[in-house]
Design an enzyme around this catalytic site. Sequence first.
Site, short mmCIF file in Angstrom:
data_model
loop_
_atom_site.label_atom_id
_atom_site.label_comp_id
_atom_site.label_asym_id
_atom_site.label_seq_id
_atom_site.Cartn_x
_atom_site.Cartn_y
_atom_site.Cartn_z
N ASP A 1 -0.40 -7.54 0.74
CA ASP A 1 0.25 -6.13 1.20
C ASP A 1 1.80 -6.20 1.11
OD1 ASP A 1 0.50 -3.50 1.73
OD2 ASP A 1 -0.31 -3.70 3.49
N SER B 1 4.59 1.85 8.19
CA SER B 1 4.37 0.78 7.19
C SER B 1 5.61 0.21 6.32
CB SER B 1 3.55 1.59 5.99
OG SER B 1 2.20 1.75 6.57
N SER C 1 1.86 -3.87 7.83
CA SER C 1 0.56 -3.54 6.97
C SER C 1 0.00 -2.23 7.49
CB SER C 1 -0.24 -4.80 6.48
OG SER C 1 -1.56 -4.44 5.79
N GLY D 1 3.74 5.98 9.12
CA GLY D 1 5.10 6.05 8.99
C GLY D 1 5.89 4.56 9.07
N HIS E 1 0.85 -1.34 -0.07
CA HIS E 1 -0.21 -0.11 0.12
C HIS E 1 0.69 1.40 0.10
CE1 HIS E 1 0.76 -0.46 4.63
NE2 HIS E 1 0.69 0.96 4.26
#
Length: 458
Positions: free
Chosen positions: A234, A317, A332, A315, A204
């Site tokens: 993801d 991720s 995720s 941040g 993502h």
Amino acid sequence: MRHARRRVVRRVTRLAAVGGLLLGGAMVAQAAMASETPPASARPLAATGDTGAALVARLGTARTAGSWIGADGRTVVAVTDDAAAREVRRAGAEAKVVSHSMNELKSATSTLRSAPRVPGTAWAVDYRTNRVVVRADRTVSAGDWSRLTRVATEIGGFVHMERTKGTFTTRLNGAQPILSTGGRCSAGFNVTNGQSDFILTAGHCGPAGSTWFADNQGDRQLGRTVNSSFPGSDFSLVQYAGGKAGAGADVVAIGGGKGVRITGAADPAVGQRVFRSGSTSGLRDGQVTALNATVNYPEGTVTGLIETTVCAEPGDSGGPLFSEGIALGVTSGGNGDCTTGGTTFFQPVTKALTALGVRLIVSAQNAGGAPAGTPSPAPSASAVQGAMAPSAASPGSSAPVTGVPEGSTLLARLTDTRNIGPGLLVIAGSLIALVATRYIRAEQDRKAYQRYYSATWG
């Protein structure tokens, strides 16, 4: 009287300078001890006997309902009959007889997936309570909650509904930060296909074609996203602009200029203690609470995720999830933050590696003495910790992170209490004070000498 005051001031200054030397020395010593690399853990990652995953595979999903690591480190397997329980005990694991098999639990999650999609909801099988837990965040309306509750009621009483705080969102905006026009994410793990090296991060974070930089000004280009999967899964691959990850490719950053060496990839077990690193909230830990979780983000549904109690914030991720140096997943999304806590979901590394056709770059100690940054062998089936209690698990063996983080200046590094800089500054200041008092005293004595002899010789 004036000379007496001068002597008192000089004496106090000297005492303060000596105290500063002692304090600075202590600060330097403490920083040096804190920066020492702890020895690699000697604890085994795999159980010597049958693991829970192996027992479940042998007995079948009609007679079992998952496995997990107990508080004492023993493997626990949920079974549906006494014969299966006896087989589990013979294998050295603990058996728990439950009412619903994994087939029933998976059928329940399939029914939930076939219902109209409701953003802000998530569900997973809770092996330890033998039920499916469905959660809805504050964005879910009363009408959607009521309709989902009716679906759960029709499935059976083993589907548990609960409201949760916060909002289920992706964590866009870590071990090391990577930036693009779409926002900020975190580098996960370094991987390779044998010809080029890549960063494995969250899908993502950006679609294929996204360009990533290591600085806010866009002067240091890292690479470009060449493969991405989101929603559904993801994960994504960012190919390095120079083709190679470089030195320290087997290390993930955990803050303070330190990192953890990665020695392999595996799937986690429920109850396992795990660690996550992110550029927003640093190193955090928690436990795996479920596998194969489903989350309905506003952008779409993602399945097959690892559910944990580890906190995360925007941040983080794409940041790495690991334990004992074993790569487990990339961040995720979830709900909550690192002040109030929450639930965080991770894309399993093994599934991403298989789907992308790449291998993890691991430490030399796991590659039979090969150079650092050696591609990993095929990932193992499980990261079960054997007889080690979850509370005893550690991130893995420490290693320095190469390079200076973006935005770090000499002054910032010197004043960072995690480094020896503050102690050196205190020592330098104290030495200057001592030299100054000696110089002032010598100058005063010289002037007094001149005055005395000028008066004597008239």
